[in-house]
Design a protein around this motif. Structure first.
Motif, PDB file in Angstrom:
ATOM      1  N   TRP A 102      64.289  18.270 -13.734  1.00 38.79           N
ATOM      2  CA  TRP A 102      65.352  17.268 -13.627  1.00 38.79           C
ATOM      3  C   TRP A 102      64.819  15.851 -13.866  1.00 38.79           C
ATOM      4  N   ALA A 103      63.687  15.737 -14.538  1.00 36.92           N
ATOM      5  CA  ALA A 103      63.085  14.421 -14.792  1.00 36.92           C
ATOM      6  C   ALA A 103      64.024  13.530 -15.597  1.00 36.92           C
ATOM      7  N   SER A 104      63.793  12.239 -15.520  1.00 34.39           N
ATOM      8  CA  SER A 104      64.605  11.257 -16.228  1.00 34.39           C
ATOM      9  C   SER A 104      64.673  11.550 -17.719  1.00 34.39           C
ATOM     10  N   GLU A 105      65.882  11.442 -18.253  1.00 33.33           N
ATOM     11  CA  GLU A 105      66.088  11.592 -19.691  1.00 33.33           C
ATOM     12  C   GLU A 105      66.232  10.237 -20.377  1.00 33.33           C
ATOM     13  N   VAL A 106      66.012   9.163 -19.627  1.00 36.41           N
ATOM     14  CA  VAL A 106      66.151   7.807 -20.160  1.00 36.41           C
ATOM     15  C   VAL A 106      64.771   7.165 -20.223  1.00 36.41           C
ATOM     16  N   PRO A 107      64.247   6.881 -21.407  1.00 35.88           N
ATOM     17  CA  PRO A 107      62.907   6.292 -21.521  1.00 35.88           C
ATOM     18  C   PRO A 107      62.790   4.983 -20.738  1.00 35.88           C
ATOM     19  N   GLY A 108      61.700   4.876 -19.976  1.00 41.90           N
ATOM     20  CA  GLY A 108      61.416   3.643 -19.261  1.00 41.90           C
ATOM     21  C   GLY A 108      62.215   3.415 -17.999  1.00 41.90           C
ATOM     22  N   GLU A 146      58.904   7.878 -16.089  1.00 43.48           N
ATOM     23  CA  GLU A 146      58.632   8.994 -15.178  1.00 43.48           C
ATOM     24  C   GLU A 146      57.527   9.896 -15.713  1.00 43.48           C
ATOM     25  N   ALA A 147      56.685  10.399 -14.775  1.00 45.20           N
ATOM     26  CA  ALA A 147      55.562  11.259 -15.160  1.00 45.20           C
ATOM     27  C   ALA A 147      55.525  12.549 -14.351  1.00 45.20           C
ATOM     28  N   THR A 148      56.654  12.944 -13.742  1.00 44.69           N
ATOM     29  CA  THR A 148      56.643  14.132 -12.880  1.00 44.69           C
ATOM     30  C   THR A 148      56.630  15.432 -13.676  1.00 44.69           C
ATOM     31  N   ILE A 160      72.052  12.737 -11.074  1.00 47.12           N
ATOM     32  CA  ILE A 160      71.781  11.301 -10.947  1.00 47.12           C
ATOM     33  C   ILE A 160      70.358  10.992 -11.386  1.00 47.12           C
ATOM     34  N   HIS A 161      69.408  11.873 -11.012  1.00 49.40           N
ATOM     35  CA  HIS A 161      68.012  11.635 -11.352  1.00 49.40           C
ATOM     36  C   HIS A 161      67.789  11.670 -12.867  1.00 49.40           C
ATOM     37  N   ARG A 162      68.490  12.559 -13.559  1.00 50.91           N
ATOM     38  CA  ARG A 162      68.312  12.675 -15.012  1.00 50.91           C
ATOM     39  C   ARG A 162      68.804  11.438 -15.756  1.00 50.91           C
ATOM     40  N   GLN A 163      69.769  10.730 -15.179  1.00 47.68           N
ATOM     41  CA  GLN A 163      70.371   9.577 -15.847  1.00 47.68           C
ATOM     42  C   GLN A 163      70.234   8.321 -14.971  1.00 47.68           C
ATOM     43  N   PRO A 164      69.013   7.848 -14.786  1.00 52.15           N
ATOM     44  CA  PRO A 164      68.797   6.680 -13.923  1.00 52.15           C
ATOM     45  C   PRO A 164      69.364   5.415 -14.554  1.00 52.15           C
TER      46      PRO A 164
END
Length: 404
Positions: free
Chosen positions: A90-96, A84-86, A21-25
């Protein structure tokens, strides 16, 4: 003394769901992938699933025995428009876009409980008797146009009756796993005001031939500080934040108009009403004193979130039984943040509680202290997945094992 009721929670699966879920916000009313993941899981475990509430919202229902008790547990699914800047795997793969408030964790905690409760149901219910409604809500972050109101307008509680409703949010800075409660007013109302000052523009070298709306706006910013300081009881809580001052296009032209945009918070309805009255009066009085005019647009957002006493004590007792007294804070301070679960609590008794998120190893750059929500470096603490799922499972067991 800890409870002996403590069913197995599948933490490995929860980690997979949370990170997926986190990767695809997805932003409010766009939670299509998240909603589909939740639906697949619930159907697999035997829930009756109703989709399409408020667009992407859904409810999973499960009956235990033939009892009439009805419980609602709610989690929100939407992300925020933040880069995201973590740097996490598993960081977001969706820009912005990112899950900068922990809704990915909230959804996953409720999913983990859903799986455990379905297993209990297959084993005969362990004394549970009634109906469980799991409410997965879209668009909590959209202010007054959020998902809770829309779900309710589309018949949430008439189609899925609940005797009580509960929800949970993570709290950065509080020790990980601590469970926090507060009876009564727990979170503030949230209103928005736009003040448009109309003057008479002209050349910056000849201000005496103008009525400068920038000066009026600046004076109003300062005058508004007296509302909380001098009109509100010092023992009450209120916030007036001027988040935007906009005026002019270039340095040597005095503009025709200037605007202020305000965020207004209160923990009592009467204070909320007084704030609106005084903001209107101060803004229009300031404008008149300069020979200008002020048009006020005042928008009521989320109401004060009020936890009912009996349901708060029930949830607190479950937390104490499950985790011990040392892990429970019974009278947490109220927050001036706001939540659209407040609308649900206006219609049904219940409790909105918090779980400590710690600092999860992250800081907010140059600033000291734990990283707060709505920050590019925020991440939900995965150690809370099992804790939250265990709590929801035990609360559902306690509520549905109690005679109506």
């Amino acid at each position: 003394m800890h409870s002996t009721f403590d069913p197995h929670i599948d933490t490995d699966a929860m980690l997979e769901w949370r990170h997926a879920i986190h990767r695809q916000p997805e932003l409010g009313f766009e939670e299509f992938q998240t909603s589909a993941l939740v639906e697949r899981c619930l159907r697999q475990w035997g829930y009756e699933v109703t989709t399409g509430l408020a667009g992407t919202g859904l409810v999973g229902s499960l009956r235990f025995g033939s009892g009439t008790r009805r419980l609602g547990l709610r989690a929100e699914m939407d992300a925020l428009p933040i880069q995201e800047a973590t740097g996490l795997p598993w960081a977001s793969e969706v820009p912005g876009k990112m899950h900068g408030c922990g809704h990915d964790g909230h959804t996953t905690m409720l999913l983990g409980a859903a799986q455990a409760l379905a297993r209990l149901n297959h084993e005969g219910g362990h004394g549970m008797d009634g109906v469980l409604h799991l409410i997965f809500q879209p668009a909590e972050e959209l202010g007054g146009a959020g998902g809770a109101q829309r779900m309710m307008k589309e018949g949430l509680f008439s189609r899925f009756p609940c005797d009580a409703v509960f929800a949970m949010h993570n709290m950065p800075g509080m020790e990980q796993g601590k469970i926090l409660f507060r009876e009564g007013a727990c979170m503030a109302s949230s209103d928005r005001a736009i003040l448009v000052f109309e003057g008479c523009g002209g050349h910056g070298a000849m201000p005496h031939l103008t009525t400068d709306p920038t000066v009026v706006a600046a004076s109003t910013v300062m005058a508004l500080q007296t509302v909380v300081a001098r009109n509100i009881d010092p023992l009450a809580s209120a916030v007036i934040t001027v988040g935007r001052l906009q005026s002019g296009q270039t340095y040597n032209v005095i503009p025709e108009t200037a605007e202020l945009e305000l965020s207004i918070r209160a923990l009592k309805p009467e204070v909320r009403n007084l704030l609106e009255e005084r903001i209107r009066s101060v803004a229009q009085g300031q404008a008149a004193s300069f020979g200008a005019r002020c048009h006020v647009t005042y928008e009521r957002g989320y109401p004060v979130l009020v936890n009912s006493p009996a349901e708060t004590r029930l949830a607190m007792g479950v937390a104490r039984s499950l985790f011990g007294d040392a892990q429970v804070i019974a009278n947490a301070d109220p927050l001036c943040a706001s939540e659209d679960f407040a609308y649900m609590l206006q219609e049904r008794p219940g409790c909105y509680l918090f779980i400590g998120n710690g600092d999860n190893g992250h800081t907010q750059g140059w600033a000291s202290g734990p990283c707060n929500v709505h920050n590019p470096s925020f991440d939900f603490n995965d150690h809370n997945l099992e804790t939250g799922a265990r709590f929801w499972t035990a609360l559902a067991h306690s509520f549905l094992s109690t005679p109506a």
